[in-house]
Design a protein around this motif. Structure first.
Motif, PDB file in Angstrom:
ATOM      1  N   VAL A   7     -19.666  21.570 -35.147  1.00 27.13           N
ATOM      2  CA  VAL A   7     -19.877  22.816 -35.874  1.00 27.13           C
ATOM      3  C   VAL A   7     -18.591  23.241 -36.572  1.00 27.13           C
ATOM      4  N   LEU A   8     -17.465  23.134 -35.866  1.00 26.42           N
ATOM      5  CA  LEU A   8     -16.188  23.502 -36.452  1.00 26.42           C
ATOM      6  C   LEU A   8     -15.844  22.603 -37.627  1.00 26.42           C
ATOM      7  N   PHE A   9     -16.141  21.298 -37.494  1.00 23.85           N
ATOM      8  CA  PHE A   9     -15.837  20.347 -38.558  1.00 23.85           C
ATOM      9  C   PHE A   9     -16.587  20.703 -39.831  1.00 23.85           C
ATOM     10  N   ILE A  10     -17.906  20.988 -39.679  1.00 23.17           N
ATOM     11  CA  ILE A  10     -18.708  21.334 -40.839  1.00 23.17           C
ATOM     12  C   ILE A  10     -18.238  22.658 -41.434  1.00 23.17           C
ATOM     13  N   ALA A  11     -17.935  23.629 -40.544  1.00 20.98           N
ATOM     14  CA  ALA A  11     -17.496  24.942 -41.020  1.00 20.98           C
ATOM     15  C   ALA A  11     -16.183  24.838 -41.771  1.00 20.98           C
ATOM     16  N   VAL A  12     -15.288  23.992 -41.288  1.00 13.80           N
ATOM     17  CA  VAL A  12     -13.992  23.831 -41.942  1.00 13.80           C
ATOM     18  C   VAL A  12     -14.156  23.258 -43.337  1.00 13.80           C
ATOM     19  N   ILE A  13     -15.063  22.262 -43.485  1.00 13.26           N
ATOM     20  CA  ILE A  13     -15.287  21.659 -44.792  1.00 13.26           C
ATOM     21  C   ILE A  13     -15.705  22.715 -45.801  1.00 13.26           C
ATOM     22  N   CYS A  14     -16.564  23.626 -45.354  1.00 11.23           N
ATOM     23  CA  CYS A  14     -17.113  24.625 -46.274  1.00 11.23           C
ATOM     24  C   CYS A  14     -16.264  25.880 -46.349  1.00 11.23           C
ATOM     25  N   SER A  15     -15.340  26.089 -45.400  1.00  7.52           N
ATOM     26  CA  SER A  15     -14.594  27.340 -45.358  1.00  7.52           C
ATOM     27  C   SER A  15     -13.714  27.519 -46.581  1.00  7.52           C
ATOM     28  N   ASN A  16     -13.269  26.404 -47.146  1.00  5.48           N
ATOM     29  CA  ASN A  16     -12.428  26.461 -48.336  1.00  5.48           C
ATOM     30  C   ASN A  16     -13.112  27.260 -49.431  1.00  5.48           C
ATOM     31  N   ILE A  17     -14.378  26.928 -49.693  1.00  9.24           N
ATOM     32  CA  ILE A  17     -15.116  27.592 -50.754  1.00  9.24           C
ATOM     33  C   ILE A  17     -15.589  28.965 -50.317  1.00  9.24           C
ATOM     34  N   TYR A  71     -18.757  20.200 -53.654  1.00  9.57           N
ATOM     35  CA  TYR A  71     -19.482  21.332 -53.075  1.00  9.57           C
ATOM     36  C   TYR A  71     -19.689  22.427 -54.122  1.00  9.57           C
ATOM     37  N   TYR A  72     -20.892  22.963 -54.156  1.00 12.52           N
ATOM     38  CA  TYR A  72     -21.158  24.125 -54.998  1.00 12.52           C
ATOM     39  C   TYR A  72     -21.733  25.231 -54.130  1.00 12.52           C
ATOM     40  N   GLN A  73     -21.026  26.373 -54.105  1.00 12.66           N
ATOM     41  CA  GLN A  73     -21.473  27.506 -53.307  1.00 12.66           C
ATOM     42  C   GLN A  73     -21.890  28.703 -54.159  1.00 12.66           C
ATOM     43  N   ALA A  94     -14.416  21.378 -61.517  1.00  9.77           N
ATOM     44  CA  ALA A  94     -15.453  20.441 -61.950  1.00  9.77           C
ATOM     45  C   ALA A  94     -16.155  19.874 -60.723  1.00  9.77           C
ATOM     46  N   TYR A  95     -17.402  19.441 -60.931  1.00 12.19           N
ATOM     47  CA  TYR A  95     -18.252  19.021 -59.812  1.00 12.19           C
ATOM     48  C   TYR A  95     -18.647  17.557 -59.944  1.00 12.19           C
ATOM     49  N   SER A  96     -18.777  16.908 -58.818  1.00 15.38           N
ATOM     50  CA  SER A  96     -19.194  15.508 -58.810  1.00 15.38           C
ATOM     51  C   SER A  96     -20.512  15.329 -59.559  1.00 15.38           C
ATOM     52  N   ARG A  97     -20.687  14.160 -60.115  1.00 13.63           N
ATOM     53  CA  ARG A  97     -21.897  13.821 -60.855  1.00 13.63           C
ATOM     54  C   ARG A  97     -23.151  14.195 -60.056  1.00 13.63           C
ATOM     55  N   GLY A  98     -24.035  14.953 -60.654  1.00 10.07           N
ATOM     56  CA  GLY A  98     -25.278  15.355 -60.009  1.00 10.07           C
ATOM     57  C   GLY A  98     -25.238  16.746 -59.427  1.00 10.07           C
ATOM     58  N   ILE A  99     -24.048  17.226 -59.057  1.00 10.77           N
ATOM     59  CA  ILE A  99     -23.914  18.570 -58.518  1.00 10.77           C
ATOM     60  C   ILE A  99     -23.982  19.565 -59.670  1.00 10.77           C
ATOM     61  N   ARG A 100     -24.897  20.485 -59.609  1.00  9.15           N
ATOM     62  CA  ARG A 100     -25.184  21.495 -60.629  1.00  9.15           C
ATOM     63  C   ARG A 100     -25.843  20.899 -61.875  1.00  9.15           C
ATOM     64  N   THR A 101     -26.198  19.622 -61.846  1.00 10.18           N
ATOM     65  CA  THR A 101     -26.938  19.032 -62.971  1.00 10.18           C
ATOM     66  C   THR A 101     -28.242  18.451 -62.417  1.00 10.18           C
ATOM     67  N   ASP A 102     -28.274  17.170 -62.110  1.00 14.40           N
ATOM     68  CA  ASP A 102     -29.459  16.537 -61.540  1.00 14.40           C
ATOM     69  C   ASP A 102     -29.046  15.830 -60.261  1.00 14.40           C
ATOM     70  N   LEU A 103     -29.498  16.358 -59.129  1.00 20.66           N
ATOM     71  CA  LEU A 103     -29.068  15.832 -57.835  1.00 20.66           C
ATOM     72  C   LEU A 103     -29.520  14.391 -57.614  1.00 20.66           C
ATOM     73  N   ASN A 187     -27.228  16.960 -45.420  1.00 23.86           N
ATOM     74  CA  ASN A 187     -28.400  17.817 -45.243  1.00 23.86           C
ATOM     75  C   ASN A 187     -28.074  19.267 -45.594  1.00 23.86           C
ATOM     76  N   ASP A 188     -26.931  19.757 -45.094  1.00 21.46           N
ATOM     77  CA  ASP A 188     -26.593  21.168 -45.251  1.00 21.46           C
ATOM     78  C   ASP A 188     -25.846  21.460 -46.550  1.00 21.46           C
ATOM     79  N   ASN A 189     -24.894  20.595 -46.900  1.00 19.63           N
ATOM     80  CA  ASN A 189     -23.963  20.905 -47.980  1.00 19.63           C
ATOM     81  C   ASN A 189     -24.393  20.388 -49.346  1.00 19.63           C
TER      82      ASN A 189
END
Length: 567
Positions: A7-17, A71-73, A94-103, A187-189
């Motif tokens: 849980v902490l690992f996942i939270a840390v990844i997303c905490s930046n944003i 990541y897009y939040q 900027a976002y990786s290919r597919g993020i905010r365009t076509d997943l 799944n989550d991010n």
């Protein structure tokens, strides 16, 4: 418990944003010119979505700082552009290919290097760009910078890869063992599917189904999860995502790497650093490492890190350091004060930074301890002498017994008690002199097992004179891959095997008079890691039906660990 660490690992990844989004509420957009959802065409016809942030009162051509993320939040992501604009740069997210365009176009790690090149090329043609670009950021964003370095665009003048993951090496698997969060990450991010059931891991453990079936067990098939599991070796699929020998040799721009002793991506971040110097003797590459986790190694240090109050000297911001570095490169500012040499590390407990020219100069001695069958109190002795008498200790693991678990990982650094979790515990005699641990421990295990494979764990602690257990680091690796991470070499049941290991996290800690070192030797059997039943099949496909008889292990007393120190 391990579940908490996931849980902490996942939270840390997303905490930046997440924390960045909260910060934007305090910033007035009236001072910024923000272009959102800008589409940048790649050479192969795809589009990269970007947000461009400038100060409204700044109409000069400026250097551009690119933050390239997977990541897009939401609109709050613009904070990474605003932070750069506040320092008289143009900031781009900027976002990786597919993020905010076509997943459907999204394929983690696979296209980022080429796409960043195209984004930078587009930047150089804009009226607000002076033709110079820098990059910074952590985790996946750290990886992207190394992917960009495979084919450096002439405009890219520096990168600051922080807590950078290395695909296939430390994420989504470490030492060929998949991360517990390998399913929940996408799944989550990325897909942002319904959250996985709270009891998914426990259900999987009780049922004894394959690790590969975890997504269908959750009721949500996951193509990223399945693709990653189809590459259990550290093969060309993973290796092609980062610079090769010739590409590392050509990376001559200045770099700054930051990571932490408790960063889940530390072994990848350091591997990049080692490879760069291995293939480029003239590399201009600095490293800063201290008592930080995945977030602290790219943002602000946590004064209370997993229950440990870090030294005041270590309480600094890696984000602030990144911008000091960027100002040094682009504006001629003074080099950040902490960068007194190429390697800069804080000694936990000593409250001081050390500075040396290379990783090899971090230590001046190595302590060797053997896994003795002699007792020291209720534990076994980590002996400084190799016994002339050949002996072994036995351990049994019944994979069919789901009423017990092996291999507890503490979520805290300082502990009042020790949970050995069915492992074997070894400790040294009390030390009579103070010294510093300054490096990554390594060693060799001599063993006979009745199966073809096992996943080995070594948890490493300091036991203080007041009987506190200070968690230093750990090793987790698959025995069949210790000779070659790219090719599985199964063990021969009944034959004495040598399992050499060295891919462990670097840690620096002052060890005082009266303290002891302690390890817990174990194998995995719990709900939060794949279970290696030792049948020789692909571990991701093994089920409880492959368990057979209990795993019988003989750990021989000529097994040893080595600990780099400064005396």
């Amino acid at each position: 418990m391990k579940k908490l660490l996931i849980v902490l690992f996942i939270a840390v990844i997303c905490s930046n944003i997440t924390s960045a989004q909260q910060s934007t509420q305090n910033l007035s957009d009236s001072v910024y010119s923000i272009q959102d959802s800008v589409l940048i065409k790649t050479r192969d016809g795809f589009e990269i979505c970007a947000t461009i942030v400038q100060k409204k009162d700044n109409n000069k051509r400026l250097p551009v700082i690119l933050f390239y993320t997977t990541y897009y939040q939401g609109p709050g992501d613009a904070i990474f552009g605003k932070q750069s604009a506040d320092r008289d740069y143009v900031g781009i997210v900027a976002y990786s290919r597919g993020i905010r365009t076509d997943l459907n176009d999204y394929a983690p790690y696979e296209h980022d290097g080429d796409d960043v090149y195209d984004v930078i090329d587009w930047i150089t043609k804009q009226t607000w760009s002076n033709g110079e670009v820098g990059m910074f950021g952590g985790s996946y964003t750290g990886f992207v910078q190394w992917a960009a370095a495979k084919n450096l665009h002439p405009a890219l003048k520096t990168i600051v890869p922080q807590v950078a993951v290395m695909p296939g090496y430390d994420s989504p698997m470490e030492n060929n063992i998949p991360y517990p969060a390998v399913l929940s990450w996408s799944n989550d991010n990325i897909y942002k599917y319904k959250r996985l059931p709270e009891n998914l891991n426990d259900t999987w453990y009780e049922k004894g189904t394959s690790f590969r079936s975890m997504d269908t067990l959750a009721g949500q098939p996951n193509s990223i999860f399945q693709k990653w599991l189809s590459h259990p070796d550290y093969d060309s699929y993973w290796k092609n995502m980062i610079p090769n020998e010739n590409e590392f040799a050509k990376i001559n721009i200045p770099l700054l790497t930051t990571t932490g002793y408790y960063d889940g991506s530390q072994i990848g971040a350091l591997k990049y650093f080692k490879l760069h110097y291995q293939y480029n003797n003239n590399a201009n590459h600095y490293l800063v490492i201290g008592p930080y986790d995945h977030w602290g190694g790219q943002g602000k240090a946590s004064a209370d890190l997993m229950g440990y109050k870090i030294d005041s000297a270590a309480n600094i911001s890696m984000r602030k350091l990144a911008y000091q570095w960027l100002d040094y490169i682009f504006k001629g500012a003074e080099k950040p004060e902490i960068l007194k040499d190429k390697i800069n590390f804080e000694i936990m407990g000593a409250n001081e930074w050390k500075h040396v020219p290379s990783l090899e100069k971090m230590n001046n001695d190595t302590l060797t301890f053997y896994l003795s069958d002699s007792k020291i109190g209720s534990n076994y002795l980590l002996s400084t002498e190799n016994s002339k008498k050949n002996s072994f200790l036995e351990q049994t693991v019944n994979f069919k017994d789901r009423t017990t678990q092996n291999n507890y990982f503490t979520p805290f650094i300082i502990n009042d008690s020790l949970d050995a979790s069915n492992g074997l515990v070894f400790e040294t005699e009390p030390f009579q002199k103070t010294f510093n641990i300054t490096g990554s421990f390594f060693g060799s295990l001599k063993t006979i097992i009745n199966k073809k494979d096992m996943d080995v764990s070594i948890a490493f602690y300091e036991v203080t004179p007041d009987f506190k257990y200070f968690y230093l680091t750990r090793y987790l690796g698959r025995a069949s891959y210790t000779k070659d991470a790219g090719k599985r070499n199964l063990l021969q049941p009944g034959k004495k095997e040598v399992i050499d290991f060295d891919n462990t996290r670097l840690v620096c800690k002052q060890i005082n008079i009266g303290s002891r070192l302690l390890i817990i030797l174990n194998v995995n059997k719990h709900p939060y890691d794949v279970i290696n039943y030792g049948s020789g099949k692909d571990v991701n496909d093994e089920t409880m039906n492959d368990a057979g008889e209990p795993l019988q292990i003989k750990w021989f007393n000529d097994s040893y660990i080595k600990i780099p120190v400064w005396k």
